[in-house]
Enzyme design. Structure first.
Site, short mmCIF file in Angstrom:
data_model
loop_
_atom_site.label_atom_id
_atom_site.label_comp_id
_atom_site.label_asym_id
_atom_site.label_seq_id
_atom_site.Cartn_x
_atom_site.Cartn_y
_atom_site.Cartn_z
N GLU A 1 0.87 -1.19 0.00
CA GLU A 1 0.00 0.00 0.00
C GLU A 1 0.90 1.24 0.00
OE1 GLU A 1 -2.48 2.99 0.28
OE2 GLU A 1 -3.35 0.99 0.08
N CYS B 1 -14.40 -0.89 -6.44
CA CYS B 1 -15.43 0.10 -6.13
C CYS B 1 -15.91 0.78 -7.41
CB CYS B 1 -14.91 1.13 -5.13
SG CYS B 1 -13.46 2.01 -5.72
#
EC number: 2.1.1.189
Length: 375
Positions: free
Chosen positions: A262, A334
């Site tokens: 990340e 998403c």
């Protein structure tokens, strides 16, 4: 869901509010099936939904009005302010916080930022609540540190009113643009992270780390990914775009090797803390660019899990995964449009399973989990 703000024409954020939830789910499912129409899907799982109101764990409030009478909410396109403290998407626990913050803004002399005049200090109030213990994180987004001393001085009163505030920070965002936060974060409390817990997995939320805004549905999303992974012959996996580690921490077993990647170092700090609490020693979390990390590796694990932002994983990572061909890819998205575009770039994989998660009721948006298997 009944909403006085919508009925009065003051807010139109929930564009599908007039449709019953079953109709919303049908429309979202139809949209997803249309986007994946070119790919054979072996199994369509039933969509997952949660509460239709009071489900948000986060409020992002633009501060406007005057220092004596601040408004917390949003600005319309023409610059007109709208107070959204009564928005039914927020849980009842947010109301006393908003109520105490308005007099506090006056006490601390935090003049709301005026976009048209480019004057004032307080731009946003960002509030996050933990479902696990009701603790809250409050962030004041200021234009500069000019009012910092005044804010610190007034803070004991706020703590007295709202003991549930566990983490309080000031974020400095000096740019005259609609950017939610700047790089500088100043902690006003000893505690720097909010404790959360989904499915008996400890998670941590720090100020500059992304966390899902619908905990009821997010916890089901993570649990589903865990169940899917447990059915696969996997001893080694990557969790790319891993955020605070929600997917990896759910999917990992003590004998599994897992690497979570990340870009946001704050999120990685959260993931490492959770892994240590769980005693999972074979988990490694690193603050790196996910695409750069992956494409630099000479081999891949059996499973690559990706949870990219709205733009998707992109062609370079698709090309790498096509070439290296891990046995399984789990894609959490998403934005199903970019996911479908990415799947088109992965011709060596078939879609075994798809499930829609209604993370954003009353809007056209949704989350989707897809299992891809090497042909």
């Amino acid at each position: 869901m009944q909403c006085a703000l919508y009925d009065a024409g003051r807010c139109r954020s929930c564009q599908w509010i007039m449709q019953p939830i079953p109709e919303q789910l049908s429309a979202k499912t139809a949209d997803l099936k249309n986007l994946l129409a070119d790919f054979p899907v072996e199994e369509w799982c039933a969509p997952v939904s949660g509460p239709e109101q009071g489900f948000r764990n986060k409020a992002k409030m633009v501060v406007s009005g005057s220092v004596e009478k601040p408004l917390l909410g949003m600005l319309h396109r023409d610059g007109t302010p709208e107070d959204l403290c009564d928005c039914p998407l927020y849980p009842a626990s947010f109301a006393p916080v908003f109520a105490a913050l308005k007099p506090f803004i006056a006490r601390a002399g935090l003049t709301p930022y005026n976009v048209a005049r480019k004057r004032g200090e307080l731009k946003y109030i960002l509030l996050t609540e933990s479902q696990s213990d009701g603790g809250m994180m409050l962030r004041f987004v200021l234009r500069s540190d000019t009012k910092l001393a005044q804010l610190r001085k007034a803070l004991p009163w706020l703590h007295e009113q709202l003991p549930q505030l566990k983490v309080i920070t000031v974020n400095i965002q000096p740019v005259h643009m609609a950017i939610m936060e700047g790089e500088t974060e100043i902690y006003l409390t000893e505690q720097q992270a909010l404790a959360e817990r989904f499915n008996d997995v400890p998670l941590w939320i720090r100020p500059q780390s992304f966390f899902q805004t619908n905990p009821a549905v997010a916890s089901q999303l993570y649990a589903t990914a865990r169940d899917w992974v447990r059915q696969l012959p996997v001893k080694h996996m990557w969790d790319l775009f891993c955020g605070v580690g929600g997917f990896g921490l759910h999917c990992a077993t003590p004998d599994m090797q897992l690497t979570g990647i990340e870009i946001a170092s704050e999120a990685i700090a959260c993931a490492k803390q959770s892994a240590a609490e769980l005693g999972l020693t074979r988990l490694q979390f690193q603050a790196l660019d996910s695409t750069q990390f992956a494409t630099a590796q000479g081999d891949v694990p059996e499973l690559v899990l990706v949870n990219p932002p709205r733009r998707g994983i992109g062609k370079p990572l698709c090309d790498y995964l096509s070439t290296m061909a891990p046995r399984f890819i789990i894609y959490s998205s998403c934005n199903a449009q970019t996911m479908a575009k990415d799947i088109r770039e992965l011709p060596g994989f078939r879609i075994e399973r798809v499930q829609l998660f209604d993370m954003f009721p009353h809007t056209a948006h949704y989350e989707v989990l897809t299992l891809l298997v090497k042909q």
